[in-house]
Write an enzyme that holds these catalytic residues in place. Sequence first.
Site, PDB file in Angstrom:
ATOM      1  CG  HIS A 138      63.391  57.342  56.327  1.00  0.00           C
ATOM      2  ND1 HIS A 138      63.487  58.362  57.235  1.00  0.00           N
ATOM      3  CD2 HIS A 138      62.603  56.401  56.903  1.00  0.00           C
ATOM      4  CE1 HIS A 138      62.789  58.052  58.325  1.00  0.00           C
ATOM      5  NE2 HIS A 138      62.242  56.861  58.148  1.00  0.00           N
ATOM      6  CE  LYS A 241      64.869  51.949  61.226  1.00  0.00           C
ATOM      7  NZ  LYS A 241      63.410  51.935  61.287  1.00  0.00           N
TER       8      LYS A 241
HETATM    9  C1  LIG Z   1      65.799  53.714  55.370  1.00  0.00           C
HETATM   10  C2  LIG Z   1      65.686  54.409  56.676  1.00  0.00           C
HETATM   11  N1  LIG Z   1      66.493  55.450  56.938  1.00  0.00           N
HETATM   12  C3  LIG Z   1      66.446  56.107  58.091  1.00  0.00           C
HETATM   13  C4  LIG Z   1      65.563  55.749  59.088  1.00  0.00           C
HETATM   14  C5  LIG Z   1      65.550  56.529  60.360  1.00  0.00           C
HETATM   15  O1  LIG Z   1      65.996  55.730  61.413  1.00  0.00           O
HETATM   16  P1  LIG Z   1      65.905  56.265  62.921  1.00  0.00           P
HETATM   17  O2  LIG Z   1      64.489  56.683  63.136  1.00  0.00           O
HETATM   18  O3  LIG Z   1      66.290  55.078  63.729  1.00  0.00           O
HETATM   19  O4  LIG Z   1      66.857  57.390  63.048  1.00  0.00           O
HETATM   20  C6  LIG Z   1      64.696  54.680  58.873  1.00  0.00           C
HETATM   21  C7  LIG Z   1      63.700  54.301  59.882  1.00  0.00           C
HETATM   22  O5  LIG Z   1      62.668  53.745  59.567  1.00  0.00           O
HETATM   23  C8  LIG Z   1      64.775  53.981  57.644  1.00  0.00           C
HETATM   24  O6  LIG Z   1      63.992  52.942  57.393  1.00  0.00           O
END
Ligand SMILES: Cc1ncc(COP(=O)(O)O)c(C=O)c1O
Length: 421
Positions: A138, A241
Amino acid sequence: MSNIQELTFPRSGNAQALDIAKIREEFPILQLQVRGNPLVYLDNAATTQKPLAVLDRIQRYYREENANIHRGVHYLSEVATRHYEEARVNIARFLGARHSHELIFVRGCTEGINLVASSWGKQNIKAGDEIILSALEHHSNIVPWQILAEEKGAIIKVIPINDAGELLIDEYEKLLSERTKLVSVLHVSNALGTVNPVKQIIDLAHAYGAKVLIDGAQSTPHFPVDVQELDCDFFVFSGHKIYGPTGIGILYGKEELLLAAPPYQGGGDMISRVSWEGSSWNVLPYKFEAGTPHIEGSIALTEAIRWFSEIGLEQIAAHEGALLERATEAVADIPGLRLVGTARNKASVLSFVLEGIHPNDIGALLDANGIAIRTGHHCAQPLMDRLNIAATARASFAVYNTEEDVDVFAAGLRRVQSILG
Ligand SMILES: Cc1ncc(COP(=O)(O)O)c(C=O)c1O
């Protein structure tokens, strides 16, 4: 701290079949009609809906407990402080951490990773050092390291994947060397659903003395995690999540690493003493928690964890696995449909493209029938580049989804194909 109410988080619930209808009653939002149809919510990898237990807990906090924490001598401040610290103790138990002060409350995965990059990273990464990421990451686990690497003259290396979306562990082993200082990988891919063999990844990195950060954004909602069993050095997850509120998440770090790392932000609560000559830092975990934190978020996150632990993460995983299997079969013979991500070990995500139809059009037409999915690059543009696609459509499942949701989604997709295909 005295009077801590310690919760236990069993991996299995009451071992009976899940009563999904009853679970759904606990989610007011799932009763919505959207554009004249019952809502079918399949965008759970982006964020989950919240049960009454969580909504009520937030209300109760503001009705009966609200005050700023720490240092307050009055009743409400003591109550709020106790619940905030209780949350830390209980979430530490949920993650299997050795000490609750190894947990830092952050806004979510993104802030947790940025904290490690800005604090531990700035202190430990030097010119020529190597940081290993994976092709599945991500953006939140890419960009902070790019910023750090640019500043320090460090090098980023990427573990490649096969066409199914699985990491090539042999290639990973070839990337590792004495120059590797950090390996930072996601546990489960938000874009493809691949479950990575993180224990193996961690053990291999440790053999070279490298530290390992695991991004648990998509694993904590779906199966039990134990940071001591994994032996990861850092672990992050986001509350929203896993049925909790937005704006709250956890960074876990091993005590010795957090102790040695410099503060991330300056301000109230993170100091032990401030004078014009200079300041000294508070003990863990407060050194990393400058300013007024998301007090009700941490408390409601604990409630979310309590709520789904009572159902049982193993039962949830089995239910979601069955939904994924049903969805995979239901869409298999749709003309022009290609699954993106066919790893042997997958969790809760069905990503796909339909020949000749833009994913955004798929999403818009499904939305017209009350079906919510996500379309786009899923904050994983380098992965999309590797797969030679600009975007996918993605359905992702949570405990409250039903077989009927899957069938409505598959029927909707067939309609999209017949209209636009
Ligand atoms: C694998 C992964 N990492 C990091 C994130 C980032 O999470 P946040 O936006 O809650 O900081 C996400 C959000 O979709 C994710 O799916």
